[in-house]
Design a protein around this motif. Structure first.
Motif, short mmCIF file in Angstrom:
data_model
loop_
_atom_site.label_atom_id
_atom_site.label_comp_id
_atom_site.label_asym_id
_atom_site.label_seq_id
_atom_site.Cartn_x
_atom_site.Cartn_y
_atom_site.Cartn_z
N VAL A 6 0.83 -1.21 0.00
CA VAL A 6 0.00 0.00 0.00
C VAL A 6 0.86 1.26 0.00
O VAL A 6 0.51 2.26 -0.63
N VAL A 7 2.01 1.23 0.69
CA VAL A 7 2.79 2.44 0.90
C VAL A 7 4.15 2.46 0.20
O VAL A 7 4.85 3.47 0.24
N LYS A 8 4.53 1.36 -0.42
CA LYS A 8 5.91 1.24 -0.91
C LYS A 8 6.30 2.30 -1.94
O LYS A 8 7.49 2.61 -2.10
N ASP A 9 5.33 2.89 -2.62
CA ASP A 9 5.66 3.91 -3.62
C ASP A 9 5.45 5.33 -3.10
O ASP A 9 5.64 6.30 -3.84
N PHE A 10 5.06 5.48 -1.82
CA PHE A 10 4.89 6.82 -1.26
C PHE A 10 6.26 7.47 -1.08
O PHE A 10 7.22 6.80 -0.68
N PRO A 11 6.38 8.77 -1.32
CA PRO A 11 7.65 9.45 -1.05
C PRO A 11 7.93 9.48 0.45
O PRO A 11 7.00 9.64 1.26
N PRO A 25 13.55 13.74 4.28
CA PRO A 25 14.61 13.22 5.15
C PRO A 25 15.94 13.00 4.45
O PRO A 25 16.98 12.89 5.12
N ALA A 26 15.93 12.96 3.13
CA ALA A 26 17.20 12.78 2.40
C ALA A 26 18.04 14.04 2.41
O ALA A 26 19.28 13.99 2.37
N THR A 27 17.36 15.21 2.47
CA THR A 27 18.08 16.49 2.42
C THR A 27 17.99 17.28 3.72
O THR A 27 18.67 18.30 3.87
N TYR A 28 17.12 16.82 4.64
CA TYR A 28 16.87 17.53 5.90
C TYR A 28 16.30 18.93 5.65
O TYR A 28 16.51 19.84 6.45
N HIS A 40 -11.37 21.66 15.91
CA HIS A 40 -12.41 20.63 15.90
C HIS A 40 -12.58 20.00 14.51
O HIS A 40 -13.69 19.77 14.04
N THR A 41 -11.45 19.73 13.88
CA THR A 41 -11.47 19.07 12.57
C THR A 41 -10.28 18.11 12.45
O THR A 41 -9.29 18.23 13.18
N LEU A 42 -10.41 17.20 11.50
CA LEU A 42 -9.30 16.36 11.06
C LEU A 42 -9.02 16.71 9.61
O LEU A 42 -9.94 16.69 8.78
N THR A 43 -7.78 17.05 9.31
CA THR A 43 -7.40 17.33 7.92
C THR A 43 -6.74 16.10 7.32
O THR A 43 -5.71 15.64 7.83
N PRO A 44 -7.31 15.53 6.24
CA PRO A 44 -6.67 14.37 5.61
C PRO A 44 -5.57 14.81 4.66
O PRO A 44 -5.71 15.78 3.92
N ILE A 45 -4.45 14.10 4.69
CA ILE A 45 -3.36 14.32 3.74
C ILE A 45 -3.14 13.03 2.97
O ILE A 45 -3.05 11.94 3.56
N ASP A 46 -3.07 13.13 1.66
CA ASP A 46 -2.77 11.98 0.82
C ASP A 46 -1.26 11.80 0.80
O ASP A 46 -0.55 12.61 0.21
N PRO A 47 -0.72 10.72 1.42
CA PRO A 47 0.74 10.56 1.48
C PRO A 47 1.37 10.21 0.12
O PRO A 47 2.59 10.29 -0.02
N ALA A 48 0.54 9.87 -0.87
CA ALA A 48 1.07 9.61 -2.21
C ALA A 48 1.43 10.90 -2.92
O ALA A 48 2.40 10.97 -3.68
#
Length: 397
Positions: A81-86, A104-107, A139-147
């Motif tokens: 599911v996640v192997k291609d996520f940056p 994380p590669a460049t900090y 009082h909210t949840l913000t969804p982020i698409d990790p792809a």
């Protein structure tokens, strides 16, 4: 009648002995006579067996190893599911109402995402497909698409200080700290399913038992712990910690599933708790402001952030003791975070210093100190190994 010959007697005697032996073996269920001894009774002999593993929460994926709840979290063992996520580090800046995104590669901070008011934690969903930003006072949840790293439309959820998921993936559990509630919700739509009022103050962190049937919750402002039945969705145990002014924070279970550890920023150490018995825990001092708990990729060590003294203590599960302490150069306020997918870097937010620390897990050397927004808190390193997420900044099984 003719007398039998010696040959006949020997043959007859051998036949009778053989028949008697076969009869004895049949009566004993078979066996080996050894050195002329009586046959071994296999049906009655004690058999050494491993203790029976209790059945897990219905619908929960079985553990890969009954003796290690983190067996699925080995270095770089990413789910399809996640192997291609940056690879990114998502940092909620509580006082800036933003999420800083670090490569994380460049900090380097590569993006800053505006979110709701007072974001506290970035939480991977049970199915690993979404990162939920907990906007506590918004009082909210913000969804982020990790792809893609893009934020979606916020979902209305009252008082979402922290967020967890039941091991069967059936419910999200919102830690409604100020509302004094545990709210079970649909893990996708966040529709409220059941509200569990609590009598303690400041529910904030949790972890689940190895079989998933219960979880332990810390109550920050009243110095208490709760034990909650996952399936029945009700509190089944509650206790006050034996320390004046106790302020419990992060909760983490040991690899063998027998012990819970609870960080306490006022007691300056970890409480060591038998979750099954839920008896009074003992305190293991670690350092001033003990706050976050993170298990290494080999399940041998746990990294303990001491926010009040700018250090990280290293706890060895096998030796059952603290073995090292790493101090940040120039101090700092290490808070919440996670371990890189390869297990080589520990990432922690600097809560009071508007920065993030990258620490080498082999030597304890600081690799980077990265400026971010104000009040960085529950950062998530993503993706991480594991089959599913139990929430917080990344508890994977």
């Amino acid at each position: 009648m003719a007398h039998p010959t010696r040959r006949h007697l020997a043959r007859r005697t051998g036949t009778l002995l053989t028949a008697a032996l076969l009869t004895a073996l049949a009566g004993c269920g078979g066996g080996d006579t050894g050195n002329g001894a009586a046959p071994v009774r296999r049906a009655e002999a004690p058999v050494a067996q491993r203790p029976a593993v209790p059945p897990g929460l219905p619908g929960m994926p079985p553990l890969l190893d009954p003796e290690d709840v983190y067996a699925a979290d080995r270095p770089d063992r990413l789910s399809p599911v996640v192997k291609d996520f940056p690879s990114r580090v998502y940092v909620p800046n509580t006082a800036s109402n933003t999420v800083s995104v670090i490569d994380p590669a460049t900090y380097q901070v590569v993006e800053t995402i505006p979110v709701g008011k007072q974001p506290q934690h970035v939480v991977p969903s049970w199915d690993l497909k979404t990162l939920w930003v907990n906007n506590n006072r918004g009082h909210t949840l913000t969804p982020i698409d990790p792809a893609t790293g893009k934020a979606g439309k916020p979902v209305e959820v009252h008082d979402p200080y922290n967020l967890y998921f039941t091991p069967d993936g059936r419910y999200a559990v919102v830690m409604a700290s100020m509302d004094r509630e545990l709210v079970f919700r649909d893990p996708h739509t966040m529709e409220r399913k059941k509200t569990v009022p609590v009598s303690c103050y400041g529910v904030n962190h949790a972890d689940f038992s190895a079989d998933g049937r219960y979880f332990v919750v810390s109550c920050e402002f009243s110095g208490e712990l709760l034990k909650v039945d996952t399936q029945k969705m009700r509190v089944v145990g509650q206790q006050k910690l034996p320390f004046q002014g106790a302020m419990p924070q992060d909760v983490k279970i040991s690899p063998d599933g027998r012990t819970f550890y609870v960080a306490d920023m006022m007691a300056n150490g970890m409480w060591v708790l038998d979750g099954e018995k839920f008896t009074t825990p003992t305190l293991l001092p670690t350092g001033k402001g003990c706050h976050g708990l993170y298990v290494g990729r080999d399940s041998r060590e746990m990294y303990v952030s001491n926010r009040g003294e700018g250090s990280v203590s290293v706890f060895d599960f096998t030796r059952n003791e603290l073995t090292k302490k790493w101090r940040l150069p120039d101090g700092g306020s290490p808070d919440m975070g996670g371990v890189s997918a390869d297990g080589k870097v520990l990432w922690l937010s600097g809560r009071y210093d508007s920065e993030v620390y990258a620490i080498d897990t082999t030597s304890g050397r600081q690799l980077a100190r990265i400026p971010v927004g104000s009040g960085p808190h529950g950062l998530a390193v993503y993706p991480q190994p594991g089959r599913y997420s139990l929430g917080h900044t990344g508890i994977f099984r």
